[in-house]
Design an enzyme around this catalytic site. Sequence first.
Site, mmCIF file in Angstrom:
data_model
loop_
_atom_site.group_PDB
_atom_site.id
_atom_site.type_symbol
_atom_site.label_atom_id
_atom_site.label_comp_id
_atom_site.label_asym_id
_atom_site.label_seq_id
_atom_site.Cartn_x
_atom_site.Cartn_y
_atom_site.Cartn_z
ATOM 1 N N HIS A 267 15.700 39.853 31.581
ATOM 2 C CA HIS A 267 16.491 40.248 32.801
ATOM 3 C C HIS A 267 15.776 40.490 34.346
ATOM 4 O O HIS A 267 14.578 40.932 33.889
ATOM 5 C CB HIS A 267 17.318 41.694 32.579
ATOM 6 C CG HIS A 267 18.199 42.105 33.418
ATOM 7 N ND1 HIS A 267 18.023 42.683 34.575
ATOM 8 C CD2 HIS A 267 19.726 42.197 33.516
ATOM 9 C CE1 HIS A 267 19.019 43.180 35.061
ATOM 10 N NE2 HIS A 267 20.145 42.570 34.414
ATOM 11 N N ASP B 31 12.324 46.741 26.681
ATOM 12 C CA ASP B 31 13.526 46.980 27.344
ATOM 13 C C ASP B 31 14.797 47.081 26.310
ATOM 14 O O ASP B 31 15.050 46.085 25.919
ATOM 15 C CB ASP B 31 13.760 45.703 28.513
ATOM 16 C CG ASP B 31 15.070 45.786 29.138
ATOM 17 O OD1 ASP B 31 15.958 46.348 28.920
ATOM 18 O OD2 ASP B 31 15.294 45.043 29.960
ATOM 19 N N GLN C 82 19.911 46.436 25.972
ATOM 20 C CA GLN C 82 20.882 45.976 25.094
ATOM 21 C C GLN C 82 21.010 46.384 23.766
ATOM 22 O O GLN C 82 21.965 46.208 23.016
ATOM 23 C CB GLN C 82 21.014 44.547 25.133
ATOM 24 C CG GLN C 82 21.357 43.864 26.562
ATOM 25 C CD GLN C 82 22.730 44.320 27.026
ATOM 26 O OE1 GLN C 82 23.756 44.560 26.305
ATOM 27 N NE2 GLN C 82 23.093 44.098 28.534
ATOM 28 N N LYS D 104 25.250 51.664 29.105
ATOM 29 C CA LYS D 104 25.752 50.756 28.094
ATOM 30 C C LYS D 104 25.886 51.261 26.585
ATOM 31 O O LYS D 104 25.853 50.847 25.631
ATOM 32 C CB LYS D 104 24.690 49.539 27.992
ATOM 33 C CG LYS D 104 24.374 48.870 29.486
ATOM 34 C CD LYS D 104 23.480 47.841 29.395
ATOM 35 C CE LYS D 104 22.866 47.414 30.508
ATOM 36 N NZ LYS D 104 23.862 46.310 31.270
HETATM 37 N N1 C6P Z 1 22.391 43.904 32.175
HETATM 38 C C1 C6P Z 1 24.404 42.683 32.053
HETATM 39 O O1 C6P Z 1 25.654 42.433 32.551
HETATM 40 P P1 C6P Z 1 20.697 48.688 34.458
HETATM 41 O O2 C6P Z 1 21.569 48.040 35.713
HETATM 42 O O3 C6P Z 1 19.305 49.437 35.027
HETATM 43 O O4 C6P Z 1 21.566 49.812 33.663
HETATM 44 O O5 C6P Z 1 20.214 47.618 33.511
HETATM 45 C C2 C6P Z 1 19.531 46.470 33.910
HETATM 46 C C3 C6P Z 1 18.980 45.624 32.509
HETATM 47 C C4 C6P Z 1 17.860 45.405 32.357
HETATM 48 N N2 C6P Z 1 17.818 44.872 31.023
HETATM 49 C C5 C6P Z 1 18.466 43.984 30.420
HETATM 50 C C6 C6P Z 1 18.346 43.275 29.019
HETATM 51 C C7 C6P Z 1 20.055 44.181 30.884
HETATM 52 O O6 C6P Z 1 20.907 43.766 30.155
HETATM 53 C C8 C6P Z 1 20.359 45.008 31.993
HETATM 54 C C9 C6P Z 1 21.907 44.969 32.651
HETATM 55 C C10 C6P Z 1 23.906 43.690 32.626
HETATM 56 O O7 C6P Z 1 23.649 41.853 31.380
HETATM 57 C C11 C6P Z 1 24.099 44.083 34.080
HETATM 58 S S1 C6P Z 1 23.108 42.685 35.170
#
Ligand code: C6P
Length: 414
Positions: free
Chosen positions: A131, A208, A211, A234
């Site tokens: 990401h 990370d 997910q 999430k």
């Molecule tokens: N992915 C998606 O629709 P935040 O925004 O800080 O809570 O998470 C960021 C982030 C970092 N790593 C991974 C693997 C992610 O999936 C995400 C967030 C969302 O897939 C929003 S872009």
Amino acid sequence: MITTAVKDKTFDVAEIREQFPILHRLVKGKPLVYFDNAATSQKPQVVIDKLVEYYSGFNANIHRGIHTLAEEATAAFEEARDTAQRFLGAAHREEIIFTKGTTEGINLVASTWGRQNISAGDEIIISAMEHHSNIVPWQILCLEKGATLKVIPIDDNGDIILEEFKKLFTSKTKFVSVVHVSNSLGTVNPVKEIIRIAHDFGVLVLVDGAQSTVHLDIDVVALDCDFFVCSSHKIYGPTGTGVLYGKRSLLEAMPVFQGGGEMIKEVTFASTSYNDLPYKYEAGTPNIADTIAFKTALDFVASVGKKNVRTHENDLLAYATARLEEIAGLRIIGKGKDKISVVSFVIDKVHPSDIGTLLDNRGIAVRTGNHCTQPLMDRLCVPGTIRASFAMYNTRDEIDVFTTALEKSITLLS
Ligand code: C6P
């Protein structure tokens, strides 16, 4: 087509759905089908109630006042830390730092551990399926320090190529930062193996878990990761809060992130001494309400049982994949060996966002585009995908509604 129902009597999806008020609303006159759970999950009533209970019952700043409300709020906030510690399997509560979420957690590590330990010529390894939140902070650091970012290649199915990963290490490699579950493909990466390999080279690893934390059992001690990050929103919790886990010895040795109240012991105009863990990294008034309700969300997930949820979500993923594969001109993107909860696909001659709009007209929420993984889309030679991502409250009936609407949309657009 797969037709067998999930037979686990302890998991009743109808009962689960009753606990999520938003699932009862209509969108464009149709019952909501919410398949955008990888972006953010919906919130159960207990989480919503906890926010109201806090603001109407014991709203106060924490770690500062000695009055009753301050003590109640502080106790609830610190209970959230204990719960997060158990949820992630951390050895010490001081290793749980509350952040705004995954993005802030990665930035914190890049700007503290990174600034202290990365020098010109050093190398940082990430994967091709990261990401943007796990690319850009490292790019910023590399630019600042004159270091190099290296990328673990993936195969066409969306699996990391471990053999190639091993070849990336040199005497200059200092850090590995890798996603546990891909938000765009649903691939579950072999992070335990990745960590073992990196540690054999004496290199630290950040996982990370944005997910993965909601679906998989996380045990940071068993994984032996050095840092782990996740977001509350999430995991059925509120937005604006999350956790950075770090091994205590690392967190203790790292420089501070932000300066302000709470992260200090003594301040004079000449100098400042810093607070102990975890407060050293929690400058300013934290997101008290949402963190307290995050604890409620974690308790909720634990009470439903991750194993039950996984069985249900795996069934949904298999069912959706089978239904989608029946559609002519549709190609699934991401066929990794181990997948969870996400199915991404493209359709011949049809732009993903047109499909997204037509599905929305039928009350169906999916995400379309690059999912904040532009380099991954480039690697897979697609401009973007249509992504359906499932949660504990989704059903096979919803998948039927979705695939029927999808077929109608394709007909309209072709
Ligand atoms: N992915 C998606 O629709 P935040 O925004 O800080 O809570 O998470 C960021 C982030 C970092 N790593 C991974 C693997 C992610 O999936 C995400 C967030 C969302 O897939 C929003 S872009």
